[in-house]
Structures are given as C-alpha cells and as structure tokens.
Design an enzyme around this catalytic site. Structure first.
Site, PDB file in Angstrom:
ATOM      1  N   HIS A 162      -1.625  -0.943   3.483  1.00 41.54           N
ATOM      2  CA  HIS A 162      -0.237  -1.165   3.064  1.00 41.54           C
ATOM      3  C   HIS A 162       0.607   0.100   3.300  1.00 41.54           C
ATOM      4  CE1 HIS A 162       3.091  -2.078   0.391  1.00 41.54           C
ATOM      5  NE2 HIS A 162       2.493  -3.086  -0.203  1.00 41.54           N
ATOM      6  N   GLU A 264       2.108  -3.489   7.583  1.00 42.65           N
ATOM      7  CA  GLU A 264       0.752  -3.549   7.042  1.00 42.65           C
ATOM      8  C   GLU A 264      -0.167  -4.413   7.902  1.00 42.65           C
ATOM      9  OE1 GLU A 264       1.183  -4.925   2.952  1.00 42.65           O
ATOM     10  OE2 GLU A 264       3.278  -4.300   2.989  1.00 42.65           O
TER      11      GLU A 264
HETATM   12  O1  LIG Z   1       4.741  -3.212  -6.026  1.00 44.35           O
HETATM   13  P1  LIG Z   1       3.442  -3.426  -5.330  1.00 44.35           P
HETATM   14  O2  LIG Z   1       2.424  -4.117  -6.197  1.00 44.35           O
HETATM   15  O3  LIG Z   1       2.869  -2.153  -4.759  1.00 44.35           O
HETATM   16  O4  LIG Z   1       3.722  -4.392  -4.117  1.00 44.35           O
HETATM   17  C1  LIG Z   1       4.694  -4.066  -3.214  1.00 44.35           C
HETATM   18  C2  LIG Z   1       4.916  -5.147  -2.143  1.00 44.35           C
HETATM   19  O5  LIG Z   1       3.809  -5.186  -1.286  1.00 44.35           O
HETATM   20  C3  LIG Z   1       4.030  -5.968  -0.122  1.00 44.35           C
HETATM   21  O6  LIG Z   1       2.884  -5.934   0.664  1.00 44.35           O
HETATM   22  C4  LIG Z   1       4.333  -7.383  -0.476  1.00 44.35           C
HETATM   23  O7  LIG Z   1       4.625  -8.125   0.686  1.00 44.35           O
HETATM   24  C5  LIG Z   1       5.490  -7.432  -1.461  1.00 44.35           C
HETATM   25  O8  LIG Z   1       5.683  -8.778  -1.868  1.00 44.35           O
HETATM   26  C6  LIG Z   1       5.205  -6.534  -2.657  1.00 44.35           C
HETATM   27  O9  LIG Z   1       6.304  -6.548  -3.530  1.00 44.35           O
END
Ligand SMILES: O=P(O)(O)OC[C@H]1O[C@@H](O)[C@H](O)[C@@H](O)[C@@H]1O
Length: 289
Positions: A162, A264
C-alpha cells in the site's frame, strides 16, 4: 540458538520516530528505512536527496497503530473485505529481521511475520509465514511479499503493498498505463473501463485489473516514476482521499492529501488459496526515470 544474523555493511539498526527500524544506505547515496512494526518501509531517498514516499507527520508511532505513509503491508485482508481488522493485522505487529545480503540488484533486507498468539486471536486456525524482501538499488526499490502455509489447513488471503508515493501536488499528477483496464470506482460504486490517464480532482479510490506493463507516474514538477508489479498481483489500487476525507482522518494534516498518491500492487478480486504447503509471492518495483 539461532545463527547470528548476517547483515551487509550497508544496514544499521536505528530508532525512527522512537520505534525500532533499520536503515540501508548504498554508496550511490540511495537509502531506505524499514520499521520493525509491519515491516513498513517509511522512507526511500534517492541519490539526489529526494524523499520518494509520503509519511504523515501526524502518524502515531506508538508501536502498534497503523502508520500512515511509506508502504504498509496489508495482509491477510485488504480493506474491510472480510472479518479481520481493516487491511489485516500485519501492519500492526512487529516483524522479525531474518537477514540481508548485497547482490547485483543492490542490497536486500528480509523480514518475517509468523503466526503467534497475537495473530491467532484473529486467525485461529491459520499457520503462516509472511516474508517481505526490501531490495534497494540505484534509483530503484523493489518489495517482494512471500507467503507460505506450513500448517495442515487450507486458508486464503487478500493483500496489498500500500505505497504512499510522495507527489509534488496531486492536482498536477498523472498516472499512465491503466488505459483500457477494468475499474471499480469504489467512491461511486461504479464498474467501468478506464479511458486515458488517471488524474485527480477530489477523492479517488479505485480497484483496477492489473495492467500488463509498468505504470508511469508523472509529477507536476516533471519527475517520473515507473511502477511495475509481478503478475501474481491481480489488481492495482489507486487512492487519494481528497480534501474532505483527508480533513476527517485524525492522522493526516488537512492538506496532506496534496502530497501523496497510493498506487498499490494488490490481490483483492480473487483471494489467494493456500493449501497446506503452498507458497505464493509477488513483487512491486519502483524506479525513478
Ligand atoms: O486508513 P487506512 O485503513 O490506512 O486505509 C486507507 C485506504 O486504503 C486504500 O487502499 C483503500 O482503497 C481506501 O479505501 C482506504 O481508505
């Protein structure tokens, strides 16, 4: 007694925002910092001194809360598609350093997360080993996630690398290479096909069918980055919270969304089946152009 760790001279242990981490530095001037928590890459700088990842100054760094920035490893669940905590538990737990080496491709650091009392709270019948190899080369960073099922029961997982790429300004950022790919726009909940480059004007959250060739990120200031992923990842997620959602995220400065774009490598649409003894691995490679 386990063998003492063999680490290349380019690696040293450091505190980073008060938490245990390792830094690798190449003679070329490229550096990477990897945290023990989540095996999360938190910084990648190239020889020109440029920081390539966004890291929110409002992240908590308390040793277990998700850290917003760098490259969280989402495993064994992507987002809220399943019963586990959002994006799985791997990003919240300490990983163990297994070793590292120097080779033709650069210097590599290897980290491991295995099932433990902590993971069995969420995933009781699941024996697993997840490994992340972080390889730093000149102007290049490659992350490879490997998963093994050493146990007697079959399970499956979804996952993502991510990465929060640092961008000059989201309004002038363009992502090429997804033209013609199937897309699920999760903000509007619409499934369609991407036409042309991806640009950003507000909240953007889409799951694409992975493209056959590397993507290219074009920065407002002219910088370019190639983003490649191995075919084992069936999807690519592109996320920017935009101004309104960003302001509601407690671990982001109000204008933080302007300096980040998540691109990602992910396995979402088809969870990866892991029979006893099965092994899976997939990589993402970032290269400054
Ligand atoms: O706030 P988090 O849990 O780190 O997630 C962040 C984002 O991560 C992304 O990968 C998703 O597509 C989003 O929907 C999400 O809001």
């Amino acid at each position: 007694m386990p063998d003492p760790l063999s680490l290349p001279p380019s690696v040293r242990s450091i505190p980073f925002h008060g938490q245990p981490a390792w830094q690798m530095a190449l003679p070329t001037g490229d550096t990477v910092i990897v945290a023990e928590q989540g095996a999360q890459v938190l910084s990648w700088t190239t020889a020109d001194g440029a920081e390539r990842f966004f890291l929110s100054p409002r992240s908590l760094f308390d040793g277990h809360s998700a850290v917003r920035g760098g490259v969280p490893v989402c495993f064994p669940q992507f987002n809220q598609r399943g019963p586990l905590p959002k994006h799985g538990f791997a990003r919240n737990l300490p990983w163990r350093l297994e070793g590292g080496e120097e080779g033709e491709q650069g210097a590599t650091l290897r980290l491991l997360l295995e099932d433990s009392e902590a993971t069995r709270r969420w995933w009781p019948e699941h024996a697993f080993a997840a490994r992340l190899a972080v390889t730093l080369g000149a102007g290049t960073l490659r992350l490879e996630l490997s998963v093994h099922n050493p146990g007697p029961t079959t399970w499956d997982f979804t996952a993502a690398l991510h990465g929060y790429l640092h961008v000059d300004d989201i309004g002038g950022t363009r992502l090429d290479g997804l033209d013609g790919q199937a897309r699920w726009d999760t903000v509007a909940d619409v499934r369609d096909v991407q036409h042309g480059p991806v640009t950003f004007a507000g909240e953007y959250d889409s799951v694409f069918a992975a493209a056959p060739a590397p993507l290219q990120l074009h920065q407002a200031g002219g910088g370019r980055l190639s983003i490649a992923q191995s075919p084992e990842w069936g999807n690519t997620v592109v996320w920017n919270p935009g101004a309104t959602l960003c302001a509601a995220l407690p671990d982001m400065p109000a204008d933080g969304y302007r300096q980040m774009l998540c691109v990602e490598a992910a396995c979402i649409d088809e969870p990866v089946p892991m029979a006893p003894g099965a092994r899976w691995s997939g990589w993402q490679q970032l290269q400054v152009l």
